[in-house]
Motif scaffolding. Structure first.
Motif, PDB file in Angstrom:
ATOM      1  N   TRP A  77       0.823  -1.206   0.000  1.00  0.00           N
ATOM      2  CA  TRP A  77       0.000   0.000   0.000  1.00  0.00           C
ATOM      3  C   TRP A  77       0.863   1.265   0.000  1.00  0.00           C
ATOM      4  CZ3 TRP A  77      -4.689  -0.753  -1.464  1.00  0.00           C
ATOM      5  CH2 TRP A  77      -5.327  -1.958  -1.176  1.00  0.00           C
ATOM      6  N   VAL A  78       2.004   1.196   0.656  1.00  0.00           N
ATOM      7  CA  VAL A  78       2.904   2.351   0.617  1.00  0.00           C
ATOM      8  C   VAL A  78       3.432   2.561  -0.798  1.00  0.00           C
ATOM      9  CG1 VAL A  78       5.060   3.315   1.524  1.00  0.00           C
ATOM     10  CG2 VAL A  78       3.550   2.037   3.032  1.00  0.00           C
ATOM     11  N   MET A  79       3.757   1.467  -1.482  1.00  0.00           N
ATOM     12  CA  MET A  79       4.218   1.584  -2.862  1.00  0.00           C
ATOM     13  C   MET A  79       3.099   2.081  -3.765  1.00  0.00           C
ATOM     14  SD  MET A  79       6.636   1.447  -5.046  1.00  0.00           S
ATOM     15  CE  MET A  79       7.979   0.557  -4.249  1.00  0.00           C
ATOM     16  N   ALA A  80       1.865   1.650  -3.511  1.00  0.00           N
ATOM     17  CA  ALA A  80       0.733   2.139  -4.302  1.00  0.00           C
ATOM     18  C   ALA A  80       0.578   3.654  -4.142  1.00  0.00           C
ATOM     19  CB  ALA A  80      -0.545   1.416  -3.869  1.00  0.00           C
ATOM     20  N   ALA A  81       0.725   4.136  -2.909  1.00  0.00           N
ATOM     21  CA  ALA A  81       0.649   5.579  -2.673  1.00  0.00           C
ATOM     22  C   ALA A  81       1.795   6.299  -3.391  1.00  0.00           C
ATOM     23  CB  ALA A  81       0.698   5.858  -1.177  1.00  0.00           C
ATOM     24  N   ALA A  82       2.982   5.691  -3.388  1.00  0.00           N
ATOM     25  CA  ALA A  82       4.123   6.300  -4.069  1.00  0.00           C
ATOM     26  C   ALA A  82       3.888   6.396  -5.569  1.00  0.00           C
ATOM     27  CB  ALA A  82       5.388   5.493  -3.776  1.00  0.00           C
ATOM     28  N   VAL A  83       3.296   5.358  -6.159  1.00  0.00           N
ATOM     29  CA  VAL A  83       3.019   5.380  -7.598  1.00  0.00           C
ATOM     30  C   VAL A  83       1.989   6.459  -7.925  1.00  0.00           C
ATOM     31  CG1 VAL A  83       2.061   4.056  -9.521  1.00  0.00           C
ATOM     32  CG2 VAL A  83       3.667   2.979  -7.946  1.00  0.00           C
ATOM     33  N   LEU A  84       0.934   6.571  -7.107  1.00  0.00           N
ATOM     34  CA  LEU A  84      -0.093   7.600  -7.342  1.00  0.00           C
ATOM     35  C   LEU A  84       0.516   9.006  -7.251  1.00  0.00           C
ATOM     36  CD1 LEU A  84      -3.157   6.125  -5.396  1.00  0.00           C
ATOM     37  CD2 LEU A  84      -2.826   6.259  -7.886  1.00  0.00           C
ATOM     38  N   LEU A  85       1.346   9.235  -6.241  1.00  0.00           N
ATOM     39  CA  LEU A  85       1.998  10.540  -6.115  1.00  0.00           C
ATOM     40  C   LEU A  85       2.955  10.796  -7.272  1.00  0.00           C
ATOM     41  CD1 LEU A  85       2.751  10.619  -2.277  1.00  0.00           C
ATOM     42  CD2 LEU A  85       1.203  12.142  -3.521  1.00  0.00           C
ATOM     43  N   THR A  86       3.598   9.743  -7.740  1.00  0.00           N
ATOM     44  CA  THR A  86       4.524   9.884  -8.865  1.00  0.00           C
ATOM     45  C   THR A  86       3.789  10.361 -10.107  1.00  0.00           C
ATOM     46  OG1 THR A  86       5.994   8.161  -8.005  1.00  0.00           O
ATOM     47  CG2 THR A  86       6.134   8.647 -10.356  1.00  0.00           C
ATOM     48  N   VAL A  87       2.652   9.726 -10.399  1.00  0.00           N
ATOM     49  CA  VAL A  87       1.876  10.101 -11.588  1.00  0.00           C
ATOM     50  C   VAL A  87       1.267  11.492 -11.416  1.00  0.00           C
ATOM     51  CG1 VAL A  87      -0.118   9.500 -13.010  1.00  0.00           C
ATOM     52  CG2 VAL A  87       1.400   7.694 -12.160  1.00  0.00           C
ATOM     53  N   ALA A  88       0.689  11.766 -10.242  1.00  0.00           N
ATOM     54  CA  ALA A  88       0.029  13.057 -10.009  1.00  0.00           C
ATOM     55  C   ALA A  88       1.016  14.217 -10.097  1.00  0.00           C
ATOM     56  CB  ALA A  88      -0.664  13.049  -8.652  1.00  0.00           C
ATOM     57  N   THR A  89       2.154  14.092  -9.454  1.00  0.00           N
ATOM     58  CA  THR A  89       3.138  15.172  -9.501  1.00  0.00           C
ATOM     59  C   THR A  89       3.756  15.313 -10.889  1.00  0.00           C
ATOM     60  OG1 THR A  89       4.832  13.643  -8.657  1.00  0.00           O
ATOM     61  CG2 THR A  89       3.689  15.030  -7.055  1.00  0.00           C
ATOM     62  N   GLY A  90       3.873  14.194 -11.615  1.00  0.00           N
ATOM     63  CA  GLY A  90       4.376  14.271 -12.980  1.00  0.00           C
ATOM     64  C   GLY A  90       3.441  15.059 -13.873  1.00  0.00           C
TER      65      GLY A  90
END
Length: 267
Positions: free
Chosen positions: A227-240
């Motif tokens: 779940w922490v990695m899922a949050a990291a992926v979402l933040l990665t896409v959103a900030t990109g």
């Protein structure tokens, strides 16, 4: 007696003749030179003359260029740059520890996590030190982002090679990082895209998630890291996507400002 009659002074000078006049002029010349240049020391009430340099026709001080080069050379070896170099050195060591023993030995994975943690912690400090103590150098500007992406990219690729992390996660994260870097270079002529709070939160979340995957975790911690990695992926896409929006706005603003300047010159 406080003065000399004018006739006496005149008679004296007349008696000296040409040779006496020349001697008086020679005696006065050093005094004038001393009052103008002051080689024996600064004259009271006047500032000392600055040393001659290339701009006023004088010769530069001997060894001046060598001293300036020594200062520039010393500025490279500051604390911030040393921390950046440490992160670069840790990358091959981290990879060797991750893949040692087939990548399944918890002891080797723990050592790899320690190397990764040191790299991430130094990432938090080197930029702050450089800005706070004026230690920013051209080397740091180039090497710091390279070191950040090198340690994160090495960790993601190793995890995907070992089968602990899907390849699409690695591709999304690394693709975003490289894409944002390229985007910043493309719009640098119009301005600089500042780092946002979302980007800093993304970096922190990525570091925690990857660190949890580097460790050989089991049970509920293994589920939590997903779940922490899922949050990291979402933040990665959103900030990109946010960086793309900022780049478009910055480019349009820069083009509009240039057009306004051109119209003003024509008018």
């Amino acid at each position: 007696m406080t003065g000399v009659p004018a006739s006496a002074a005149g008679g004296s000078s007349g008696a000296q003749g040409p040779r006496g006049s020349a001697a008086a002029a020679d005696a006065a010349a050093p005094e004038a030179s001393l009052s103008a240049s002051g080689p024996a020391g600064p004259v009271s009430g006047s500032a000392p003359a600055p040393p001659a340099g290339p701009e006023d026709g004088g010769r530069p001080a001997r060894g001046g260029k060598i001293a300036a080069a020594a200062v520039n050379q010393a500025s490279l070896w500051n604390v911030a740059n040393l921390l950046t170099m440490l992160r670069l050195v840790l990358v091959p060591g981290f990879v060797a520890l991750m893949l040692a023993g087939g990548g399944d030995d918890p002891a080797w994975r723990s050592l790899a996590w320690a190397a990764f943690a040191i790299a991430m912690i130094t990432d938090l400090f080197d930029g702050h030190l450089a800005r706070t103590y004026n230690l920013v150098t051209d080397f740091g500007k180039i090497a710091d982002p390279i070191a950040d992406k090198a340690i994160m990219g090495a960790a993601l690729i190793c995890l995907s090679i070992l089968g602990d992390l899907p390849w699409w996660v690695t591709i999304v994260i690394l693709g975003r990082e490289l894409g944002v870097t390229l985007l910043r270079f493309l719009v640098i002529r119009y301005g600089v895209i500042p780092a946002s709070r979302g980007g800093k939160l993304k970096t922190l979340t990525q570091g925690v998630a990857v660190g949890m995957y580097v460790l050989a975790l089991t049970g509920w911690l293994a589920s939590l890291r997903f779940w922490v990695m899922a949050a990291a992926v979402l933040l990665t896409v959103a900030t990109g996507l946010d960086y793309v929006r900022q780049a478009i706005v910055l480019r349009r603003r820069g083009i509009a400002e240039r057009a306004a300047v051109s119209e003003g010159k024509e008018a």
